[in-house]
Design an enzyme around this catalytic site. Sequence first.
Site, PDB file in Angstrom:
ATOM      1  N   GLY A 233      16.565  25.199 -36.162  1.00  0.00           N
ATOM      2  CA  GLY A 233      16.696  24.195 -35.110  1.00  0.00           C
ATOM      3  C   GLY A 233      18.101  23.720 -34.814  1.00  0.00           C
ATOM      4  O   GLY A 233      18.291  22.853 -33.960  1.00  0.00           O
ATOM      5  N   GLU A 275      16.352  27.939 -41.920  1.00  0.00           N
ATOM      6  CA  GLU A 275      15.779  29.107 -41.226  1.00  0.00           C
ATOM      7  C   GLU A 275      16.165  29.062 -39.757  1.00  0.00           C
ATOM      8  O   GLU A 275      15.320  29.042 -38.881  1.00  0.00           O
ATOM      9  CB  GLU A 275      14.257  29.199 -41.447  1.00  0.00           C
ATOM     10  N   GLY A 277      17.414  30.379 -36.272  1.00  0.00           N
ATOM     11  CA  GLY A 277      17.363  31.580 -35.462  1.00  0.00           C
ATOM     12  C   GLY A 277      18.390  31.477 -34.344  1.00  0.00           C
ATOM     13  O   GLY A 277      19.349  32.241 -34.264  1.00  0.00           O
ATOM     14  N   ARG A 278      18.207  30.448 -33.526  1.00  0.00           N
ATOM     15  CA  ARG A 278      19.024  30.278 -32.325  1.00  0.00           C
ATOM     16  C   ARG A 278      20.529  30.356 -32.585  1.00  0.00           C
ATOM     17  O   ARG A 278      21.248  31.080 -31.908  1.00  0.00           O
ATOM     18  CB  ARG A 278      18.693  28.919 -31.690  1.00  0.00           C
ATOM     19  N   ARG A 313      13.643  31.073 -20.532  1.00  0.00           N
ATOM     20  CA  ARG A 313      13.993  29.677 -20.811  1.00  0.00           C
ATOM     21  C   ARG A 313      14.263  28.834 -19.558  1.00  0.00           C
ATOM     22  O   ARG A 313      13.773  27.713 -19.468  1.00  0.00           O
ATOM     23  CB  ARG A 313      15.176  29.587 -21.789  1.00  0.00           C
ATOM     24  N   TYR A 317      11.602  25.954 -19.448  1.00  0.00           N
ATOM     25  CA  TYR A 317      12.063  24.625 -19.874  1.00  0.00           C
ATOM     26  C   TYR A 317      13.026  23.990 -18.869  1.00  0.00           C
ATOM     27  O   TYR A 317      13.550  22.911 -19.135  1.00  0.00           O
ATOM     28  CB  TYR A 317      12.848  24.706 -21.188  1.00  0.00           C
ATOM     29  N   CYS A 344       6.728  36.713  -8.556  1.00  0.00           N
ATOM     30  CA  CYS A 344       6.084  35.906  -7.523  1.00  0.00           C
ATOM     31  C   CYS A 344       5.740  34.531  -8.070  1.00  0.00           C
ATOM     32  O   CYS A 344       4.567  34.128  -8.111  1.00  0.00           O
ATOM     33  CB  CYS A 344       4.838  36.622  -7.008  1.00  0.00           C
ATOM     34  N   GLU A 345       6.748  33.872  -8.561  1.00  0.00           N
ATOM     35  CA  GLU A 345       6.633  32.510  -9.091  1.00  0.00           C
ATOM     36  C   GLU A 345       7.921  31.817  -8.695  1.00  0.00           C
ATOM     37  O   GLU A 345       9.006  32.340  -8.965  1.00  0.00           O
ATOM     38  CB  GLU A 345       6.540  32.517 -10.627  1.00  0.00           C
TER      39      GLU A 345
HETATM   40  C1  LIG Z   1      11.241  28.807 -34.355  1.00  0.00           C
HETATM   41  C2  LIG Z   1      11.349  28.465 -35.762  1.00  0.00           C
HETATM   42  C3  LIG Z   1      12.585  28.540 -36.417  1.00  0.00           C
HETATM   43  C4  LIG Z   1      13.864  28.863 -35.709  1.00  0.00           C
HETATM   44  O1  LIG Z   1      14.205  27.922 -34.762  1.00  0.00           O
HETATM   45  P1  LIG Z   1      15.644  28.011 -34.047  1.00  0.00           P
HETATM   46  O2  LIG Z   1      15.597  26.927 -33.031  1.00  0.00           O
HETATM   47  O3  LIG Z   1      15.707  29.354 -33.434  1.00  0.00           O
HETATM   48  O4  LIG Z   1      16.668  27.807 -35.094  1.00  0.00           O
HETATM   49  C5  LIG Z   1      12.615  28.284 -37.765  1.00  0.00           C
HETATM   50  N1  LIG Z   1      11.512  27.959 -38.440  1.00  0.00           N
HETATM   51  C6  LIG Z   1      10.305  27.875 -37.848  1.00  0.00           C
HETATM   52  C7  LIG Z   1       9.123  27.524 -38.668  1.00  0.00           C
HETATM   53  C8  LIG Z   1      10.192  28.120 -36.496  1.00  0.00           C
HETATM   54  O5  LIG Z   1       8.991  28.028 -35.910  1.00  0.00           O
END
Ligand SMILES: *Cc1c(COP(=O)(O)O)cnc(C)c1O
Length: 427
Positions: A233, A275, A277-278, A313, A317, A344-345
């Site tokens: 996150g 954890e 990702g982004r 996105r 969003y 078509c949106e």
């Molecule tokens: C989506 C998710 C992440 C990664 O979130 P990012 O915003 O990409 O860092 C990590 N843990 C869980 C459980 C998630 O669902």
Amino acid sequence: MNNDSDLFFGYDEIKEIADRYPTPFHIYDEKGIRENARRLYRAFSWSKGFMNYFAVKACPNPYLVQILKQEGCGADCSSFPELLISEKVGMPGESIMFTSNDTPAGEYKKASELGAIINLDDITHIPSLEKNAGIPEVISFRYNPGPLRKTGAGNVIGNPEQSKYGLTKEQLFDAYRIMKEKGTVRFGLHTMIASNELNPDAFVETAGMLFDLVMEISGKLGITFEFVNLGGGIGIPYRPEQKAVDIEGLSESIREVYREKIEHGGLAPLKIFMENGRMMTGPFGYLVTTAIHEKHIYKEYIGVDACMANLMRPGMYGAYHHITVMGKENATKDHKYDVVGSLCENNDKFAIDRMLPEIKTGDIIAIHNAGAHGHAMGFNYNGKLRSAELLRKMDGSVMMIRRAETTKDYFATLDFSGSEYGSLAKQ
Ligand SMILES: *Cc1c(COP(=O)(O)O)cnc(C)c1O
């Protein structure tokens, strides 16, 4: 990367790449991904055993998971295919964190076979886990603080009380007690209550909250915690005026809370996991597309050859993604456009009322910060096909790491041979 000057390729290079690989495509920068991962690990080097389990869902391409593995990352998985990707890149057992919810039985079995750390989303999943995978040596639970914690506005996950994830505080005590009685000997605690959060205080607060809880639970139940997982996150600056999270500062603040609560509380050592990702791939990927139409009605439109199926996105969003018109980086932004795809949106728009240089048909356009939750969120609605993914390697060469979908892929699950539709099969 939220400015025209942040691009890792120039006009000549992208023109040459686009001549070889037709647009649209996603392109990722190996160097940027590696350097960023190294920076994160350096910042947390005080924390023995620190690990970022890359959230595979952000960009489920084995090449990228492999690169991150080489930089010390694990894989955070939440589905069977994500577990398979981790297995195929040779991710060692406990470098896989299985953080799922509403989990099908077979997924526990697979996660257990791989030796992944299982992070349960609910107390009622314990019997399912036991039945399908047995009782593991190590277990983690996902905590949902509910009304005990408010998160900021603009957070994609939203208010914890309204979120479907995790266990309540009371349930946690029962959950760890049950697992202890069943024979689990190693314990972790997880939460994930922020998404795309740019305020580091949110993560420091989360760390403090988990440290307190570790103290409380281990005191009550007589168990020792091996790790806390602060979740992912960490946000990235999508808008030009936003600033990236100061990772070194964040780490230092967590270190202070760790000293105060964990070291002074006699609970050290406690590993810290995340954890994200982004922040690991997001800024290092671009969606590259070509302007194919200019349309002048009540507004000015630029139609491109990518659409929402390649990057959802903005449509989903209303998210801002910076746009660079290649070769016109220094031109005056004196034209106001909606940059749109062909779905078509009417929400298939990469930008609305965006000030950009004058765009001509044939111009190559780079859409920034598409390296996470970009290609991954692709879909086939309206018969749209997902684009290719390219990797710009350390030596500057470019390789294709996923080909574009074809109509053959699109039709692969359909059956035209049924008797009623026999005439279709003959066509
Ligand atoms: C989506 C998710 C992440 C990664 O979130 P990012 O915003 O990409 O860092 C990590 N843990 C869980 C459980 C998630 O669902």
